[in-house]
Design a protein around this motif. Structure first.
Motif, short mmCIF file in Angstrom:
data_model
loop_
_atom_site.label_atom_id
_atom_site.label_comp_id
_atom_site.label_asym_id
_atom_site.label_seq_id
_atom_site.Cartn_x
_atom_site.Cartn_y
_atom_site.Cartn_z
N THR A 133 -11.39 1.18 -0.64
CA THR A 133 -11.40 1.87 0.65
C THR A 133 -10.50 1.14 1.65
O THR A 133 -9.72 1.79 2.37
N ILE A 134 -10.57 -0.17 1.70
CA ILE A 134 -9.70 -0.94 2.60
C ILE A 134 -8.24 -0.70 2.25
O ILE A 134 -7.40 -0.48 3.14
N ASP A 135 -7.92 -0.70 0.97
CA ASP A 135 -6.54 -0.42 0.54
C ASP A 135 -6.11 0.97 0.97
O ASP A 135 -4.98 1.17 1.43
N ASN A 136 -7.01 1.94 0.86
CA ASN A 136 -6.70 3.31 1.29
C ASN A 136 -6.45 3.37 2.79
O ASN A 136 -5.56 4.09 3.25
N VAL A 137 -7.24 2.63 3.57
CA VAL A 137 -7.04 2.58 5.02
C VAL A 137 -5.64 2.05 5.33
O VAL A 137 -4.92 2.59 6.18
N LYS A 142 0.26 3.29 7.22
CA LYS A 142 1.42 2.46 6.91
C LYS A 142 2.14 1.97 8.15
O LYS A 142 2.76 0.93 8.14
N ASN A 143 2.06 2.74 9.22
CA ASN A 143 2.73 2.34 10.46
C ASN A 143 1.79 1.58 11.38
O ASN A 143 1.97 1.57 12.59
N LEU A 144 0.81 0.94 10.79
CA LEU A 144 -0.18 0.20 11.57
C LEU A 144 0.47 -0.86 12.43
O LEU A 144 0.05 -1.07 13.57
N ASP A 145 1.53 -1.51 11.93
CA ASP A 145 2.20 -2.54 12.72
C ASP A 145 2.77 -1.94 14.00
O ASP A 145 2.69 -2.54 15.07
N GLN A 146 3.31 -0.72 13.92
CA GLN A 146 3.83 -0.06 15.12
C GLN A 146 2.70 0.31 16.07
O GLN A 146 2.82 0.18 17.28
N LYS A 147 1.58 0.75 15.51
CA LYS A 147 0.43 1.10 16.33
C LYS A 147 -0.12 -0.14 17.04
O LYS A 147 -0.52 -0.07 18.19
N ILE A 148 -0.13 -1.26 16.33
CA ILE A 148 -0.60 -2.51 16.94
C ILE A 148 0.31 -2.90 18.09
O ILE A 148 -0.14 -3.36 19.13
#
Length: 154
Positions: A133-137, A142-148
């Motif tokens: 599940t964590i891997d799926n999240v 994938k653009n989590l770094d941009q969201k951060i």
């Protein structure tokens, strides 16, 4: 939120402990945890395309390139052009690489046996489900770094 309450803290701490354990065990054989995992992901008979190894291990290709160079210099692997696709390079194990791969395989089996002795099958199944599940999240974001970065700018 305290660090002990975060998912990534626990994953990182345990992964570092596992890596340290494999590095200490591999030191007497002259390999690292990372090189051991690379050896385990090279097909002993057919070799493995160089481009397939990094994704199998979740590594950046730049890091893998340096590691493969070192492994080639120490005589664990060799490279050959793919006979079918001349643009591709396959990685093969040398005899020394096969011995180190066998050592790595035994170390992984030993560690996993010890974990399975200490953790019930039900808990292991739950652990694997959570990790998937964590891997799926991560994959879904994938653009989590941009969201951060956007959060940082708020």
């Amino acid at each position: 939120m305290r660090k002990e309450e975060t998912v990534d803290y626990h994953i990182k701490v345990v992964w570092h402990a596992i890596s340290r354990m494999y590095n200490q065990g591999g030191a007497m054989k002259g390999i690292t945890a990372s090189s051991g995992f690379v050896l385990l992901n090279i097909d002993q008979d057919e070799g493995t395309p160089a481009t397939k190894i990094a994704p199998l291990l979740g590594m950046e290709s730049r890091s893998l390139t340096r590691m493969l160079k070192t492994m080639e210099e120490t005589g664990l692997i060799y490279r050959e052009r793919d006979t079918e696709d001349k643009r591709s390079v396959r990685i093969y194990l040398t005899e020394a690489g096969k011995k180190q791969r066998d050592f790595s395989r035994k170390a992984v089996i030993f560690f996993n046996d010890k974990v399975r002795e200490a953790v019930s099958p039900k808990k292991l199944e739950a652990f694997f489900d959570v990790m998937t599940t964590i891997d799926n999240v991560i994959e879904e974001n994938k653009n989590l770094d941009q969201k951060i970065q956007l959060i940082e700018n708020e």
